[in-house]
Design a protein around this motif. Structure first.
Motif, mmCIF file in Angstrom:
data_model
loop_
_atom_site.group_PDB
_atom_site.id
_atom_site.type_symbol
_atom_site.label_atom_id
_atom_site.label_comp_id
_atom_site.label_asym_id
_atom_site.label_seq_id
_atom_site.Cartn_x
_atom_site.Cartn_y
_atom_site.Cartn_z
ATOM 1 N N LEU A 81 1.215 -1.158 0.249
ATOM 2 C CA LEU A 81 0.194 0.328 0.058
ATOM 3 C C LEU A 81 0.952 1.159 0.233
ATOM 4 C CD1 LEU A 81 -3.234 -0.208 2.691
ATOM 5 C CD2 LEU A 81 -2.711 -0.472 -0.226
ATOM 6 N N GLY A 82 1.645 1.507 1.495
ATOM 7 C CA GLY A 82 2.329 2.352 1.719
ATOM 8 C C GLY A 82 3.867 2.187 1.549
ATOM 9 N N SER A 83 4.828 3.229 2.119
ATOM 10 C CA SER A 83 5.985 2.383 2.272
ATOM 11 C C SER A 83 6.413 3.730 3.967
ATOM 12 C CB SER A 83 6.703 3.091 2.139
ATOM 13 O OG SER A 83 6.956 4.542 1.445
ATOM 14 N N LYS A 84 7.230 3.414 4.956
ATOM 15 C CA LYS A 84 7.275 4.207 5.604
ATOM 16 C C LYS A 84 7.767 5.355 5.997
ATOM 17 C CE LYS A 84 9.291 0.184 8.952
ATOM 18 N NZ LYS A 84 10.685 0.121 9.194
ATOM 19 N N GLU A 85 8.521 6.173 4.245
ATOM 20 C CA GLU A 85 8.749 6.762 3.935
ATOM 21 C C GLU A 85 7.192 8.114 3.684
ATOM 22 O OE1 GLU A 85 10.189 4.495 2.621
ATOM 23 O OE2 GLU A 85 11.510 5.034 4.540
ATOM 24 N N GLU A 86 6.063 6.727 2.780
ATOM 25 C CA GLU A 86 5.515 8.179 1.852
ATOM 26 C C GLU A 86 4.150 6.871 2.853
ATOM 27 O OE1 GLU A 86 3.418 9.209 -2.273
ATOM 28 O OE2 GLU A 86 5.566 8.983 -1.972
ATOM 29 N N LEU A 87 2.675 6.950 3.718
ATOM 30 C CA LEU A 87 2.047 6.432 3.767
ATOM 31 C C LEU A 87 0.865 6.733 2.597
ATOM 32 C CD1 LEU A 87 1.306 6.357 7.903
ATOM 33 C CD2 LEU A 87 2.613 5.018 6.870
ATOM 34 N N HIS A 88 0.141 5.288 2.653
ATOM 35 C CA HIS A 88 -0.637 5.271 1.700
ATOM 36 C C HIS A 88 -1.796 6.425 2.559
ATOM 37 C CE1 HIS A 88 -4.977 4.037 -0.122
ATOM 38 N NE2 HIS A 88 -4.209 3.891 -1.287
ATOM 39 N N PRO A 89 -2.641 6.569 1.703
ATOM 40 C CA PRO A 89 -3.810 7.233 2.179
ATOM 41 C C PRO A 89 -4.600 6.806 3.236
ATOM 42 C CG PRO A 89 -3.810 7.983 0.588
ATOM 43 C CD PRO A 89 -2.828 7.520 0.761
ATOM 44 N N VAL A 90 -4.894 5.113 3.252
ATOM 45 C CA VAL A 90 -5.047 4.585 4.271
ATOM 46 C C VAL A 90 -5.043 4.873 5.398
ATOM 47 C CG1 VAL A 90 -6.414 2.728 4.838
ATOM 48 C CG2 VAL A 90 -6.791 3.627 2.439
ATOM 49 N N GLN A 91 -3.282 4.024 5.026
ATOM 50 C CA GLN A 91 -2.589 4.151 6.961
ATOM 51 C C GLN A 91 -1.690 5.323 7.377
ATOM 52 O OE1 GLN A 91 0.540 3.073 4.175
ATOM 53 N NE2 GLN A 91 0.722 0.898 4.657
ATOM 54 N N GLN A 92 -2.426 6.460 6.497
ATOM 55 C CA GLN A 92 -2.393 7.357 7.194
ATOM 56 C C GLN A 92 -3.610 7.682 8.285
ATOM 57 O OE1 GLN A 92 0.526 9.346 6.934
ATOM 58 N NE2 GLN A 92 -0.480 10.720 8.338
ATOM 59 N N GLY A 93 -4.538 7.350 7.624
ATOM 60 C CA GLY A 93 -5.886 7.737 8.062
ATOM 61 C C GLY A 93 -5.704 7.311 9.562
ATOM 62 N N PHE A 94 -5.793 5.668 9.136
ATOM 63 C CA PHE A 94 -5.320 4.704 10.260
ATOM 64 C C PHE A 94 -4.189 5.139 11.538
ATOM 65 C CE2 PHE A 94 -8.361 2.085 8.016
ATOM 66 C CZ PHE A 94 -8.915 1.133 8.454
ATOM 67 N N TRP A 95 -3.252 5.721 10.987
ATOM 68 C CA TRP A 95 -2.717 6.555 11.608
ATOM 69 C C TRP A 95 -3.152 7.581 12.763
ATOM 70 C CZ3 TRP A 95 2.413 5.410 14.415
ATOM 71 C CH2 TRP A 95 2.573 6.276 14.746
ATOM 72 N N GLU A 96 -3.693 8.699 11.876
ATOM 73 C CA GLU A 96 -3.717 9.417 12.197
ATOM 74 C C GLU A 96 -5.264 9.111 13.008
ATOM 75 O OE1 GLU A 96 -3.985 13.001 9.821
ATOM 76 O OE2 GLU A 96 -1.944 12.461 9.117
ATOM 77 N N LYS A 97 -6.431 8.273 12.702
ATOM 78 C CA LYS A 97 -7.403 8.500 13.336
ATOM 79 C C LYS A 97 -7.781 7.277 14.242
ATOM 80 C CE LYS A 97 -9.410 12.333 11.965
ATOM 81 N NZ LYS A 97 -9.447 13.692 12.625
ATOM 82 N N HIS A 98 -6.236 6.718 15.121
ATOM 83 C CA HIS A 98 -6.171 5.303 15.844
ATOM 84 C C HIS A 98 -7.224 4.642 15.502
ATOM 85 C CE1 HIS A 98 -4.828 8.163 18.175
ATOM 86 N NE2 HIS A 98 -5.244 8.902 18.212
ATOM 87 N N GLY A 99 -6.994 4.139 14.123
ATOM 88 C CA GLY A 99 -8.070 2.954 13.817
ATOM 89 C C GLY A 99 -8.282 1.492 13.980
ATOM 90 N N LEU A 100 -7.494 1.259 14.925
ATOM 91 C CA LEU A 100 -6.882 -0.001 15.559
ATOM 92 C C LEU A 100 -6.759 -0.501 16.663
ATOM 93 C CD1 LEU A 100 -3.142 -0.278 14.824
ATOM 94 C CD2 LEU A 100 -3.981 1.152 14.135
ATOM 95 N N GLN A 101 -6.767 -1.451 17.050
ATOM 96 C CA GLN A 101 -6.484 -1.657 18.840
ATOM 97 C C GLN A 101 -5.126 -2.642 18.424
ATOM 98 O OE1 GLN A 101 -9.721 -2.098 20.718
ATOM 99 N NE2 GLN A 101 -10.579 -0.570 20.350
#
Length: 175
Positions: A81-101
């Motif tokens: 999906l993405g990389s550590k340097e450039e997250l995919h928007p879905v990864q960024q969304g999960f990171w910023e909005k705490h979409g995981l436990q």
């Protein structure tokens, strides 16, 4: 040990080859042969969705696809999906909005979300919940996941606007 057959696929942009038994599932090919362990196996019965990947642009549960059925296909796993340097928007969304436990279902949820957003960059909450219906998260009530997907959709729309503006400027349009 049974007879093996050749399978060639493009996974995360790279050509891959394996000799597989006819009964081998795509999930096991990805994990065991190609060492892409982000594709999780939760139930092996297509109930949980933790194994969701993109197969020729469609989100599918990789425990329901035989490796031989994927021969010649293009596959994207969560690692692609993405990389550590450039997250995919879905990864960024999960990171910023705490979409995981706990994170076990997260790769499957992200891939299902990426599939939705590839088709629809402005989904309603109901459309997001429908798209994620096949992925079970036992840790949460899904609200943070839905918010993460909504945020990812916003990020994609912003990227599209920037790309459109840049194309307009380089084509000699309004500056």
């Amino acid at each position: 040990m049974g007879k093996k057959y050749p399978v060639q696929v493009k996974v995360n942009g790279k050509e891959k080859f394996a000799e597989v038994e006819p009964r081998l599932l795509l999930a096991h090919l990805l994990r065991d042969e190609f060492n892409l362990t982000g594709t999780h196996i939760g139930c092996d019965t297509s109930q949980c969705g933790a194994c969701t990947v993109m197969l020729d642009g469609r989100a599918v549960k990789s425990c329901t696809v035989l490796a031989l059925q994927a021969d010649g296909a293009e596959i994207t796993t969560v690692e692609g999906l993405g990389s550590k340097e450039e997250l995919h928007p879905v990864q960024q969304g999960f990171w910023e909005k705490h979409g995981l436990q706990c994170g076990f279902c997260t790769p499957g949820v992200m891939m299902a979300a990426a599939g939705l957003l590839q088709e629809n960059v402005n989904p309603t909450e109901e459309e997001i919940r429908d798209a994620l219906d096949g992925v079970i998260c036992r840790c949460t009530g899904y609200q943070f996941i839905v918010e993460a997907v909504q945020h990812a959709a916003e990020l994609i729309r912003e990227q599209q606007k920037q790309t459109s503006s840049l194309e307009n400027v380089t084509a000699g349009g309004d500056e």
